[in-house]
Design an enzyme around this catalytic site. Structure first.
Site: not given
Ligand code: F6P
Length: 531
Positions: A197, A203, A260-261, A346, A377, A499
């Site tokens: 987003k 990452e 995002g979620r 979250e 199990h 972060k």
């Molecule tokens: O670090 C949390 C977050 O902001 C989530 O809410 C989001 O889904 C994820 O990182 C990834 O963010 P992006 O889609 O901006 O890379």
């Protein structure tokens, strides 16, 4: 918290105290019709609350809590696109992502549903282009909401993967994740989808760069030409995607008003659509929309997301249960608990209310789980006889969608699977006083206390539609709980500090001589790393 709301909370405490002396077995004994009253349908989902520690008195107070916290008005505000994400001044409109064409919802004067359908049409065309260009694998690079939804759904809907394009998902900045994903892929038939987003997530950007380097080495192209030919992007930061080298015709937009979620139904689902095709994707959206309608239209006492949210409140706040397990008796829902962890924790893992005051009640429980029967199990010992009571959501289907084995084998294994689900729910609820085979052997060790609550969600088969319904059900239950707790379920400030610190640590790893404000334990760990 307003005094009037505080009074209803106090009434809920009294209900929980009253019910503490009554077991689930007692509740069944006094009301033999309990199952009829407490199994509620939403769309194609049959949701059984009868094994919860709940009766009509407690339900009445829970519904009063929903009214006191103005759930109905807040629901209307969300669906209308009002900026209910107060700390970010944003609308919350994941429901617009599955609204039928022609529905009118405006944000800042823009008809968002028209934008949604234009984007869906573009996604469908791009899937066709990807396929026609000979691509056989798309690697979705994204994390959190830009990974968990599509990865969960691609696994869940594997039997519906009809396009001939395999979707794979990489999220962790650990290079082992990307390396394992690419190991057996042919760069000539592989494309990358950078899903982010913000298009700034550390990452994702690191994995995207490494993946482009892998592709360019394999194709013998420079990284710019590789990005132009083989990289797609999904982002609300379209400019950043362009600056990264992704051509405009490969960039799919998303919007600030999608969290995002909550974004699986947006273009974040592009990799999923690459695998299951546009028709199945639209079926998933229709399933979500069916539950959206149920959530808006059903009276609160027969409204399944409302009831699910309120039962969660009773367990968390009335009885003080700090954790909830989600156990799908469907191997293909293997990533569903992880998906729910982000959705719920979250959203509702908050300590400040919407006005910035400390909350007076506990908020989200820890959500976790694994598919049954595997979990039986491993950790079910604790669920049955541990000192903590952990409510469970059981999820199961009447029919398996497995393919590739003899029909009879699939049917008989599926029967065993479902018998385990039903048996576990019964054992948790009703227990057994002593071992049935030999009451004298090991006495207490073999006793099952029971009175451990669960909800069972059943449907005919795991299809794009039922998956969509299940997702929307949990989304709205999460919203209901956020409203009752008086928090903003749509921001996530709690992820920021880590972060920022990770960037400071990274800078210090690169240059240990530069001044730093890092703490002594971290400095010592960095020296160890650099040694
Ligand atoms: O670090 C949390 C977050 O902001 C989530 O809410 C989001 O889904 C994820 O990182 C990834 O963010 P992006 O889609 O901006 O890379």
């Amino acid at each position: 918290m307003e005094e009037s709301v505080r009074r209803v909370w106090a009434a809920l405490d009294r209900e929980a105290a009253r019910l503490s002396g009554i077991t689930i077995a007692d509740l069944f004994a006094v009301d033999p019709d309990r199952v009829t009253a407490m199994v509620v349908d939403a769309g194609d989902l049959r949701v059984d609350f009868s094994r919860q520690r709940l009766d009509a008195g407690a339900l009445k107070v829970l519904l009063a809590l929903a009214e006191a916290t103005e759930l109905a008005d807040k629901r209307t505000a969300m669906f209308a696109g009002l900026p209910i994400n107060a700390t970010e001044q944003r609308a919350v409109l994941h429901t617009a992502l599955r609204a039928p064409a022609g529905t009118r919802i405006e944000v800042d004067g823009v008809d968002v549903v028209a934008d949604v359908h234009r984007t869906l049409d573009r996604m469908a065309r791009l899937v066709e282009e990807v396929r026609a260009s000979g691509i056989r694998t798309v690697v979705n690079i994204g994390i959190g909401g830009s990974n968990l939804g599509p990865a969960m759904a691609a696994l869940a809907l594997a039997p519906f993967a009809t396009t001939g394009i395999d979707a794979r998902f990489v999220s962790n900045v650990d290079p082992a994740d990307l390396a394992a994903c690419l190991a057996d892929l042919d760069p000539r038939t592989t494309a990358i989808v950078v899903s982010s987003k913000t298009f700034t997530t550390q990452e994702t950007m690191a994995n995207a760069r490494s993946a482009i380097n892998w592709l360019s080495a394999g194709l013998g192209l420079d990284p710019e030409a590789t990005a132009a030919a083989r990289v797609y992007a999904v982002s609300s930061n379209v400019a950043a995607a362009g600056a990264f080298g992704v051509p405009a015709e490969h960039v799919l937009p998303m919007w600030d008003w999608v969290g995002g979620r909550f974004s699986l139904a947006s273009a974040i689902g592009f990799s999923l659509m690459c695998s299951i095709g546009a028709d199945n994707f639209r079926e998933m959206l229709a399933g979500m929309h069916a539950i959206d309608r149920h959530f808006v239209e059903a009276p609160l006492e027969g409204n399944v997301p409302v009831l699910m949210g309120l039962v969660g409140i009773l367990n968390r706040n009335g009885y003080g249960y700090g954790s909830r397990a989600v156990i799908p008796y469907l191997q293909q829902l293997g990533r569903f608990p992880a998906y729910l962890q982000q959705l719920e924790m979250e959203s509702n893992g908050k300590r400040s209310d919407i006005e910035g005051n400390s909350v007076e009640r506990h908020t989200s429980p820890v959500v976790w789980g694994e598919p049954g029967t595997n979990g039986q199990h491993a950790f079910f010992q604790l669920l049955h006889q541990g000192t903590d009571i952990i409510p469970v959501d059981f999820i199961g289907a009447r029919r398996s969608t497995a393919v590739g084995l003899a029909d009879d084998d699939i049917a008989s294994q599926h029967q065993k699977l479902m018998s385990n689900l039903f048996a576990q729910a019964a054992a948790l609820a009703f227990g057994a006083p002593t071992a049935t085979d030999n009451p004298n052997a090991l006495g207490e060790h073999r006793a099952f206390p029971g009175n451990r609550p669960s909800t069972t969600i059943l449907f005919d088969a795991l299809t794009p539609s039922t998956l969509g319904q299940l997702i929307a059900l949990y989304e709205h239950a999460t919203f209901v709980q956020g409203v009752v707790w008086g928090i903003n379920s749509f921001d996530q400030w709690g992820v920021e500090l880590g972060k920022v610190l990770a960037n400071s640590v990274l800078a210090h790893i690169a240059d240990t001589a530069a001044p730093t404000t890092l703490d002594p334990a971290t400095l010592a760990a960095v020296s160890w790393l650099n040694a």
